[in-house]
Design a protein around this motif. Structure first.
Motif, PDB file in Angstrom:
ATOM      1  N   ASP A 324       0.816  -1.219   0.000  1.00  0.00           N
ATOM      2  CA  ASP A 324       0.000   0.000   0.000  1.00  0.00           C
ATOM      3  C   ASP A 324       0.847   1.266   0.000  1.00  0.00           C
ATOM      4  O   ASP A 324       0.617   2.188  -0.784  1.00  0.00           O
ATOM      5  N   GLU A 325       1.825   1.318   0.914  1.00  0.00           N
ATOM      6  CA  GLU A 325       2.610   2.537   1.071  1.00  0.00           C
ATOM      7  C   GLU A 325       3.432   2.847  -0.175  1.00  0.00           C
ATOM      8  O   GLU A 325       3.528   4.006  -0.588  1.00  0.00           O
ATOM      9  N   LEU A 326       4.022   1.821  -0.776  1.00  0.00           N
ATOM     10  CA  LEU A 326       4.843   2.032  -1.963  1.00  0.00           C
ATOM     11  C   LEU A 326       4.004   2.588  -3.111  1.00  0.00           C
ATOM     12  O   LEU A 326       4.404   3.545  -3.778  1.00  0.00           O
ATOM     13  N   PHE A 327       2.833   1.997  -3.325  1.00  0.00           N
ATOM     14  CA  PHE A 327       1.974   2.456  -4.409  1.00  0.00           C
ATOM     15  C   PHE A 327       1.460   3.872  -4.132  1.00  0.00           C
ATOM     16  O   PHE A 327       1.411   4.712  -5.035  1.00  0.00           O
ATOM     17  N   SER A 328       1.094   4.148  -2.871  1.00  0.00           N
ATOM     18  CA  SER A 328       0.574   5.476  -2.524  1.00  0.00           C
ATOM     19  C   SER A 328       1.645   6.548  -2.723  1.00  0.00           C
ATOM     20  O   SER A 328       1.346   7.653  -3.199  1.00  0.00           O
ATOM     21  N   ARG A 329       2.883   6.235  -2.365  1.00  0.00           N
ATOM     22  CA  ARG A 329       3.965   7.214  -2.588  1.00  0.00           C
ATOM     23  C   ARG A 329       4.181   7.469  -4.070  1.00  0.00           C
ATOM     24  O   ARG A 329       4.459   8.607  -4.483  1.00  0.00           O
ATOM     25  N   ALA A 330       4.067   6.425  -4.886  1.00  0.00           N
ATOM     26  CA  ALA A 330       4.204   6.604  -6.336  1.00  0.00           C
ATOM     27  C   ALA A 330       3.118   7.532  -6.860  1.00  0.00           C
ATOM     28  O   ALA A 330       3.381   8.398  -7.707  1.00  0.00           O
ATOM     29  N   GLN A 331       1.895   7.374  -6.382  1.00  0.00           N
ATOM     30  CA  GLN A 331       0.797   8.250  -6.795  1.00  0.00           C
ATOM     31  C   GLN A 331       1.061   9.687  -6.371  1.00  0.00           C
ATOM     32  O   GLN A 331       0.819  10.626  -7.141  1.00  0.00           O
ATOM     33  N   THR A 332       1.552   9.865  -5.152  1.00  0.00           N
ATOM     34  CA  THR A 332       1.851  11.214  -4.661  1.00  0.00           C
ATOM     35  C   THR A 332       2.946  11.866  -5.502  1.00  0.00           C
ATOM     36  O   THR A 332       2.857  13.046  -5.865  1.00  0.00           O
ATOM     37  N   ASN A 333       3.970  11.093  -5.829  1.00  0.00           N
ATOM     38  CA  ASN A 333       5.069  11.623  -6.639  1.00  0.00           C
ATOM     39  C   ASN A 333       4.603  12.036  -8.020  1.00  0.00           C
ATOM     40  O   ASN A 333       5.000  13.085  -8.540  1.00  0.00           O
ATOM     41  N   GLN A 334       3.755  11.222  -8.626  1.00  0.00           N
ATOM     42  CA  GLN A 334       3.289  11.574  -9.968  1.00  0.00           C
ATOM     43  C   GLN A 334       2.369  12.784  -9.916  1.00  0.00           C
ATOM     44  O   GLN A 334       2.388  13.620 -10.832  1.00  0.00           O
ATOM     45  N   ALA A 335       1.579  12.909  -8.850  1.00  0.00           N
ATOM     46  CA  ALA A 335       0.690  14.068  -8.710  1.00  0.00           C
ATOM     47  C   ALA A 335       1.507  15.347  -8.553  1.00  0.00           C
ATOM     48  O   ALA A 335       1.183  16.388  -9.141  1.00  0.00           O
ATOM     49  N   THR A 336       2.580  15.271  -7.760  1.00  0.00           N
ATOM     50  CA  THR A 336       3.462  16.429  -7.584  1.00  0.00           C
ATOM     51  C   THR A 336       4.116  16.816  -8.898  1.00  0.00           C
ATOM     52  O   THR A 336       4.229  17.999  -9.239  1.00  0.00           O
ATOM     53  N   TRP A 337       4.542  15.802  -9.645  1.00  0.00           N
ATOM     54  CA  TRP A 337       5.170  16.043 -10.949  1.00  0.00           C
ATOM     55  C   TRP A 337       4.206  16.737 -11.906  1.00  0.00           C
ATOM     56  O   TRP A 337       4.564  17.706 -12.583  1.00  0.00           O
ATOM     57  N   MET A 338       2.964  16.247 -11.942  1.00  0.00           N
ATOM     58  CA  MET A 338       1.984  16.837 -12.851  1.00  0.00           C
ATOM     59  C   MET A 338       1.628  18.265 -12.456  1.00  0.00           C
ATOM     60  O   MET A 338       1.467  19.137 -13.306  1.00  0.00           O
ATOM     61  N   GLU A 339       1.533  18.511 -11.154  1.00  0.00           N
ATOM     62  CA  GLU A 339       1.202  19.860 -10.699  1.00  0.00           C
ATOM     63  C   GLU A 339       2.302  20.844 -11.070  1.00  0.00           C
ATOM     64  O   GLU A 339       2.019  21.983 -11.455  1.00  0.00           O
TER      65      GLU A 339
END
Length: 375
Positions: A324-339
């Motif tokens: 869970d944590e690994l996937f959630s961090r990946a989502q957060t990183n991609q969201a930051t990148w897109m923003e």
């Protein structure tokens, strides 16, 4: 996700970010290299035995081939080192091993960190990592990579080739010149430094090893070793450009080979055909049965990812495979990148299908930056 209209590239972006997260971080890598250099210098300064001889000291294993994965439940990596004496060194395996042990024991710090293993000597850097130092002598004059290493249980030499194995794996990884992610970045005029330069095979091995750790977390009695998984991946890799397709081909080929085999699947050392990495599967068949269950589960879950299940179901599958944590961090990183790219007006939306893409591409419109009031 990477800004592209293709779902395959979006999935590869998630996989790449997770693999980046589980590997050896820059600070830890620099600390390990510093420790390696200190050990190398200590051995080279030895007047009693090592100094007169010609030899190489070099890292091998996952650090050398760039497939490190942080173990679950403990903050410890392993660094494999070879002390490779050149051809013609006239000593028994016991003498080579004992001289290395003696030299490390003479160091004020190393003597309290030392643990004697069957073929190597381990230095334990508490709570951080351990270093396995393998002594060996070059076996054949014309082959600089083949070495004989001492096996204390057998009381004799055993053939090995850690540097040749690393060269083999890197050559396999380099079957693809440019990955799917690199092509997408170049096509959309986006900076390549947002992604590492690791190849799909290296990323695939990292993810399979991470899944292995998740799968065997509750019961690791018959856990499949990293060298088996890495060798399988390298042997079955066909130069796929994407991480997803790399893993898919590997797990599919495993299932095919298991189904075709009248006995167990054999994984032979690609640089030493006399060495079967899976010979333990004969004496302890529980290891092979555990490997089959583990690989079947990964295969079935990967097939589910290939279906059009929607984002929620795909997220559920990814979390089950990699945590869970690994996937959630990946989502957060991609969201930051897109923003970040949205704020710089570099992020666009394809007017035909509504998916994110580069603002400069034909048929796209700029995605406006968010403000506190939504303007």
């Amino acid at each position: 996700m990477i800004v592209t209209e293709k779902k395959a590239t979006q999935i590869d972006d998630v996989l790449d970010r997770m693999a980046e997260d589980v590997q050896l971080d820059k600070t830890r890598h620099e600390r390990m290299i510093s420790s390696y250099e200190a050990v190398r210098e200590w051995i080279e300064a030895d007047e009693k035995f090592f100094k007169p001889y010609k030899y190489d000291v070099y890292p091998h294993g996952s650090v050398r081939i760039l497939t490190t994965v942080k173990p679950i439940g403990r903050d410890e990596f392993d660094l494999d080192i070879a002390v490779h004496l050149k051809y013609g060194t006239p000593h028994t395996p016991e003498r080579i091993y004992n001289e290395l042990r003696r030299r490390l024991n003479e160091h004020g710090l190393y003597k309290d960190m030392l643990e004697a293993k069957n073929r190597c000597i381990r230095l334990k850097y508490a709570g951080d990592y351990h270093m396995d130092i393998l002594p060996g002598v070059q076996e054949i004059e014309y082959d600089k990579n083949c070495i004989m290493v001492p096996d204390r249980e057998l009381g004799s030499w055993v053939s090995s080739n850690p540097r040749g194995y690393a060269d083999w794996f890197i050559a396999k990884a380099n079957l693809v010149r440019e990955s799917l992610l690199e092509k997408a970045l170049r096509a959309e005029n986006l900076p390549a430094d947002d992604y590492s330069k690791k190849k799909p095979l290296q990323r695939g091995v990292q993810l399979i090893k991470r899944y292995r750790d998740i799968y065997f977390q509750k019961n690791d009695s018959y856990r499949t070793s990293s060298v088996i998984l890495t060798t399988i991946a390298g042997q079955f890799y066909q130069g796929e450009e994407s991480i997803f397709d790399t893993v898919d081909n590997i797990v599919t080929t495993i299932q095919s080979r298991i189904g075709q085999s009248y006995g167990r699947l054999k994984i032979i050392n690609p640089v030493n055909p006399d060495e079967d990495f899976t010979d333990k599967w004969d004496s302890e068949p529980e290891y092979y049965e555990a490997f089959k269950r583990f690989s079947i589960h990964l295969y079935n879950e990967w097939q589910r990812l290939k279906e059009d299940n929607g984002i929620i179901e795909e997220s559920h599958i990814m979390k089950g495979l990699f945590g869970d944590e690994l996937f959630s961090r990946a989502q957060t990183n991609q969201a930051t990148w897109m923003e970040r790219y949205r704020k710089s007006n570099e992020l666009g939306m394809d007017r035909n299908n509504g998916l994110l893409t580069s603002a400069g591409l034909s048929g796209s419109s700029v995605v406006k930056s968010n403000t506190f009031f939504g303007g």
